[in-house]
Design a protein around this motif. Structure first.
Motif, short mmCIF file in Angstrom:
data_model
loop_
_atom_site.label_atom_id
_atom_site.label_comp_id
_atom_site.label_asym_id
_atom_site.label_seq_id
_atom_site.Cartn_x
_atom_site.Cartn_y
_atom_site.Cartn_z
N ASP A 179 -33.56 -38.30 5.10
CA ASP A 179 -34.57 -37.39 4.53
C ASP A 179 -34.80 -36.20 5.47
OD1 ASP A 179 -34.84 -39.01 2.36
OD2 ASP A 179 -36.78 -39.85 2.94
N GLU A 180 -34.90 -36.49 6.77
CA GLU A 180 -35.14 -35.43 7.74
C GLU A 180 -33.94 -34.50 7.86
OE1 GLU A 180 -38.19 -37.81 10.74
OE2 GLU A 180 -36.01 -38.05 10.96
N ILE A 181 -32.73 -35.07 7.81
CA ILE A 181 -31.52 -34.25 7.85
C ILE A 181 -31.46 -33.34 6.63
CG2 ILE A 181 -28.98 -34.31 7.70
CD1 ILE A 181 -29.12 -36.92 9.35
N GLY A 182 -31.78 -33.90 5.47
CA GLY A 182 -31.79 -33.10 4.25
C GLY A 182 -32.76 -31.93 4.36
N GLY A 183 -33.95 -32.20 4.90
CA GLY A 183 -34.94 -31.13 5.06
C GLY A 183 -34.48 -30.06 6.03
N GLU A 184 -33.82 -30.47 7.10
CA GLU A 184 -33.34 -29.54 8.12
C GLU A 184 -32.23 -28.65 7.59
OE1 GLU A 184 -33.15 -27.98 12.11
OE2 GLU A 184 -34.61 -29.31 11.16
N LEU A 185 -31.33 -29.22 6.76
CA LEU A 185 -30.16 -28.49 6.29
C LEU A 185 -30.26 -28.06 4.83
CD1 LEU A 185 -27.34 -30.67 7.96
CD2 LEU A 185 -28.38 -28.57 8.82
N PHE A 186 -31.43 -28.25 4.24
CA PHE A 186 -31.66 -27.89 2.84
C PHE A 186 -30.70 -28.63 1.90
CE2 PHE A 186 -32.88 -24.27 5.50
CZ PHE A 186 -34.23 -24.18 5.18
N LEU A 187 -30.58 -29.93 2.14
CA LEU A 187 -29.74 -30.80 1.31
C LEU A 187 -30.61 -31.90 0.72
CD1 LEU A 187 -26.86 -31.42 3.91
CD2 LEU A 187 -26.81 -29.76 2.03
N SER A 188 -30.14 -32.52 -0.35
CA SER A 188 -30.85 -33.68 -0.86
C SER A 188 -30.56 -34.86 0.08
CB SER A 188 -30.38 -34.03 -2.27
OG SER A 188 -29.05 -34.55 -2.24
N PRO A 189 -31.46 -35.86 0.16
CA PRO A 189 -31.20 -37.03 0.98
C PRO A 189 -29.89 -37.73 0.60
CG PRO A 189 -33.51 -36.98 0.36
CD PRO A 189 -32.82 -35.90 -0.43
N ALA A 190 -29.57 -37.73 -0.69
CA ALA A 190 -28.33 -38.37 -1.14
C ALA A 190 -27.10 -37.64 -0.60
CB ALA A 190 -28.27 -38.41 -2.67
N THR A 191 -27.16 -36.30 -0.59
CA THR A 191 -26.05 -35.51 -0.05
C THR A 191 -25.94 -35.74 1.46
OG1 THR A 191 -26.32 -33.82 -1.75
CG2 THR A 191 -25.10 -33.19 0.22
N ALA A 192 -27.09 -35.79 2.13
CA ALA A 192 -27.08 -36.06 3.57
C ALA A 192 -26.45 -37.42 3.85
CB ALA A 192 -28.51 -36.02 4.12
N ARG A 193 -26.80 -38.43 3.03
CA ARG A 193 -26.23 -39.77 3.21
C ARG A 193 -24.71 -39.74 3.01
NH1 ARG A 193 -27.71 -45.14 3.05
NH2 ARG A 193 -29.91 -44.64 2.77
N THR A 194 -24.26 -38.96 2.05
CA THR A 194 -22.82 -38.84 1.80
C THR A 194 -22.11 -38.27 3.02
OG1 THR A 194 -23.12 -38.58 -0.58
CG2 THR A 194 -21.06 -37.77 0.36
N HIS A 195 -22.68 -37.22 3.61
CA HIS A 195 -22.08 -36.62 4.81
C HIS A 195 -22.06 -37.62 5.96
CE1 HIS A 195 -21.42 -32.67 3.21
NE2 HIS A 195 -22.70 -32.41 3.00
N VAL A 196 -23.14 -38.39 6.11
CA VAL A 196 -23.20 -39.39 7.16
C VAL A 196 -22.10 -40.44 6.95
CG1 VAL A 196 -24.56 -41.30 8.14
CG2 VAL A 196 -25.67 -39.11 7.64
N SER A 197 -21.94 -40.88 5.70
CA SER A 197 -20.93 -41.89 5.38
C SER A 197 -19.52 -41.37 5.67
CB SER A 197 -21.04 -42.30 3.91
OG SER A 197 -22.27 -42.91 3.65
N LYS A 198 -19.27 -40.12 5.32
CA LYS A 198 -17.94 -39.53 5.58
C LYS A 198 -17.68 -39.42 7.07
CE LYS A 198 -17.34 -36.95 1.26
NZ LYS A 198 -17.23 -35.60 0.65
N ALA A 199 -18.70 -39.04 7.84
CA ALA A 199 -18.54 -38.94 9.29
C ALA A 199 -18.24 -40.31 9.89
CB ALA A 199 -19.80 -38.34 9.92
N MET A 200 -18.95 -41.34 9.39
CA MET A 200 -18.70 -42.70 9.86
C MET A 200 -17.26 -43.11 9.60
SD MET A 200 -22.23 -44.64 8.71
CE MET A 200 -21.42 -46.24 8.74
N MET A 201 -16.77 -42.81 8.40
CA MET A 201 -15.42 -43.20 8.02
C MET A 201 -14.38 -42.47 8.88
SD MET A 201 -13.59 -42.78 4.30
CE MET A 201 -13.67 -40.99 4.42
N LYS A 202 -14.55 -41.17 9.06
CA LYS A 202 -13.58 -40.38 9.81
C LYS A 202 -13.56 -40.74 11.30
CE LYS A 202 -13.63 -36.32 6.76
NZ LYS A 202 -13.95 -34.87 6.65
N LEU A 203 -14.71 -41.14 11.82
CA LEU A 203 -14.80 -41.44 13.24
C LEU A 203 -14.63 -42.93 13.54
CD1 LEU A 203 -17.81 -39.11 14.13
CD2 LEU A 203 -15.40 -38.76 14.72
N GLY A 204 -14.46 -43.73 12.47
CA GLY A 204 -14.27 -45.16 12.66
C GLY A 204 -15.51 -45.86 13.18
#
Length: 226
Positions: A179-204
């Motif tokens: 929620d805080e990331i979404g507010g900081e970057l003007f994204l929805s919490p769901a979109t922020a969660r998607t970016h977090v998930s992709k970063a987790m996957m790419k970085l193992g």
């Protein structure tokens, strides 16, 4: 984890009285089931394989195999990818906690945490989120990453991320929620969660806790800035 099934918990501590106390507390909860106990790290790995818990409450200092080594073995064992380790430590200056996060733990709590805090921690970790006790996380990670310099492979490691994913990783490293990331970057919490998930996957990374470690290790977040 099936949302309708109880959270399966494995208790790991070399003190029987401590395990008994945890068991008494957890067995009062309808959504939590204690599936096993272990008195050392070697037993913890065996019990994890046998019971497939959702969460392991893991002490650090134990005979035969300590909690850090046990966490590392559990994280590396095929079929135990969904097992989450919540490390319990006595002292807020415990140098092993950061190593525990690197080994694959999903977070940590102080042993003097109250019953409500412990139950909340189990549920948070079981849901797939990380739990980093706010009293000590920022200072502890800073203390031990300050002694490490971002290695030459840092940029190569981050090269797989998009610019947005790198921004999100930085904010995760600063302890922000979706929620805080979404507010900081003007994204929805769901979109922020998607970016977090992709970063987790790419970085193992197994979970959010390891993203925090990576953010510090690669220099995206500086200890001084925390």
């Amino acid at each position: 984890m099936n949302g309708n099934a109880p959270i399966k918990v494995l208790l790991v501590d070399d003190e029987g009285l401590v395990r008994s106390g945890f068991r008494l507390l957890l067995e009062l909860e309808d959504d939590i089931e204690v599936v096993g106990e272990a008195a050392n790290g070697a037993e913890a790995v065996e019990q994890a394989r046998a019971t497939r818990p959702d969460v392991v409450l893991m002490d650090i200092r134990m005979p035969k195999l300590d909690g850090i080594q046990a966490t590392r073995q559990i994280a590396a064992t095929q079929g135990l990818h969904q097992v989450r380790v919540l490390i319990l430590t006595t002292y807020d200056t415990d140098a092993y906690v950061f190593e525990g996060l690197q080994a694959g733990a999903s977070g940590f709590l102080l042993k003097d945490a109250g019953p409500a805090e412990l139950l909340h921690g189990i549920r948070v970790v079981a849901a797939g989120d990380s739990l980093l006790a706010p009293r000590i996380t920022r200072r502890l990670i800073s203390q031990f990453t300050a002694r490490r310099t971002a290695d030459q492979a840092a940029e190569a490691r981050l090269a797989a991320l998009t610019g947005r994913e790198r921004e999100v990783l930085t904010l995760v490293g600063k302890g922000m929620s979706n929620d805080e990331i979404g507010g900081e970057l003007f994204l929805s919490p769901a979109t922020a969660r998607t970016h977090v998930s992709k970063a987790m996957m790419k970085l193992g990374a197994r979970d959010r806790a390891q993203l925090v470690v990576i953010a510090y290790q690669t220099g995206l977040v500086s200890p001084q800035g925390s």
